[in-house]
Design a protein around this motif. Sequence first.
Motif, mmCIF file in Angstrom:
data_model
loop_
_atom_site.group_PDB
_atom_site.id
_atom_site.type_symbol
_atom_site.label_atom_id
_atom_site.label_comp_id
_atom_site.label_asym_id
_atom_site.label_seq_id
_atom_site.Cartn_x
_atom_site.Cartn_y
_atom_site.Cartn_z
ATOM 1 N N GLY A 179 0.829 -1.209 0.000
ATOM 2 C CA GLY A 179 0.000 0.000 0.000
ATOM 3 C C GLY A 179 0.862 1.257 0.000
ATOM 4 N N ASP A 297 -6.306 1.209 1.847
ATOM 5 C CA ASP A 297 -5.158 0.639 1.155
ATOM 6 C C ASP A 297 -4.623 -0.583 1.888
ATOM 7 N N TYR A 321 -3.649 -7.550 -15.246
ATOM 8 C CA TYR A 321 -2.815 -7.461 -14.033
ATOM 9 C C TYR A 321 -2.633 -8.839 -13.408
HETATM 10 P P1 AMP Z 1 -4.313 -1.986 -2.399
HETATM 11 O O1 AMP Z 1 -3.677 -1.121 -1.389
HETATM 12 O O2 AMP Z 1 -5.213 -3.024 -1.838
HETATM 13 O O3 AMP Z 1 -4.932 -1.198 -3.501
HETATM 14 O O4 AMP Z 1 -3.167 -2.867 -3.036
HETATM 15 C C1 AMP Z 1 -1.860 -2.454 -3.079
HETATM 16 C C2 AMP Z 1 -1.094 -3.387 -3.965
HETATM 17 O O5 AMP Z 1 -1.676 -3.422 -5.246
HETATM 18 C C3 AMP Z 1 0.314 -2.966 -4.205
HETATM 19 O O6 AMP Z 1 1.180 -3.551 -3.278
HETATM 20 C C4 AMP Z 1 0.643 -3.421 -5.593
HETATM 21 O O7 AMP Z 1 1.480 -4.552 -5.605
HETATM 22 C C5 AMP Z 1 -0.689 -3.843 -6.137
HETATM 23 N N1 AMP Z 1 -0.956 -3.238 -7.448
HETATM 24 C C6 AMP Z 1 -0.157 -2.422 -8.146
HETATM 25 N N2 AMP Z 1 -0.719 -2.114 -9.340
HETATM 26 C C7 AMP Z 1 -1.884 -2.784 -9.383
HETATM 27 C C8 AMP Z 1 -2.913 -2.896 -10.359
HETATM 28 N N3 AMP Z 1 -2.859 -2.243 -11.505
HETATM 29 N N4 AMP Z 1 -3.970 -3.682 -10.062
HETATM 30 C C9 AMP Z 1 -4.046 -4.334 -8.885
HETATM 31 N N5 AMP Z 1 -3.104 -4.257 -7.924
HETATM 32 C C10 AMP Z 1 -2.032 -3.505 -8.166
#
Ligand code: AMP
Length: 390
Positions: A179, A297, A321
Amino acid sequence: MVTINCWRGVPKITITKPIVSSLFSKRGSLVVTVAAASFSSMSYDKELAAARKAASLAARLCQKVQKALLQSDVQSKSDKSPVTVADYGSQALVSFVLERELPSESFSLVAEEDSGDLRKESGQETLQRITKLVNDTLASDGSFSVPTLTAEDVLRAIDCGKSEGGSHGRHWVLDPIDGTKGFLRGDQYAIALALLDEGKVVLGVLACPNLPLASIGGDSRHSSHDEVGCLFFAKVGAGTYMQSLDGSSPIKVHVSTTENPEEASFFESFEAAHSMHDLSSSIAKKLGVKAPPVRIDSQAKYGALSRGDGAIYLRFPHKGYREKIWDHAAGYIVVTEAGGVAADAAGNPLDFSKGRYLDLDTGIIVTNQKLMPSLLKAVRESLDEGTSSL
Ligand code: AMP
Ligand code: MG
């Protein structure tokens, strides 16, 4: 007498426990395998203790960086350098602490960062900042009587995270800051650490420095006086516990037991780029969920779900993704040991044994046992209707 480890800057280690079978990996470290290990009969106690210590220290390092970031007038919030320093620092610290605390085990770490950029001329200043942060954090703990780590020690600790994981042996899985967008905004982020044994997640720790100890469920109100900083930890067959990052006594937590979608709120990513908000809204509507989404997040979502703050987590990344194992392994065991169920959009269990990526069908859904069948139905219908650009 065998010398092992990825971390070569510390004194040589001797394996004292009986070795059932052994072989040398490509990198020359000794891999020890114990035949016919039954996961539920393994205690993993010392591994869990080491993981809790490592994640708590990494959280301390990240908190320090985030505090400086938020207090600074000079530092632009779009500047990525604080997150870079905290990311590498957290990974170096976790790698170092695990190796130090578990000297008799082979060490394999699957983690997000590698030291490539830090070894370049342009990375030298950042490397010095990281090295100081890691040393200051270790010194603040007091239980490590290690000499000051050099920049080269820190680079080596970071590079221990290059493992590919897989279905054999033991592999630690780390997201040093999950996050990062939340971290930069001053919102939620997590240090997420799990252990795979023969492809199964057997323990997990989630340090969530900004998560209130009280519920963040849809209908709860928060004041600025709410205590924040949670550490969730789970071990296969032993349930999930939560304590404050300051070290209160752990309490056992459980997912929401509601069967009624009208009482259920759901979590999703804050970032629309990480999960399709329109699709989750359609699913929630079909299911009969009344509450608006709780958007936060990181894997803090799994932690909050494990203590029943909400009942559902929906994650539908945009087309193309590929999910990484470090974004889910710790959260997965924290929520499943608390009584939850996690699956992909087709209802398949999550498989962490395939290397650095999760191999799955469309998305990730998490809820309790009772709501899962109707949630799966709502997901299928929404996907069939093609409410989004899938
Ligand atoms: P979140 O905070 O739940 O939105 O998820 C954070 C994580 O999403 C990060 O650690 C990334 O590894 C991952 N992430 C990065 N880009 C994407 C994307 N395009 N789609 C989904 N997850 C992603
Ligand atoms: Mg992540």
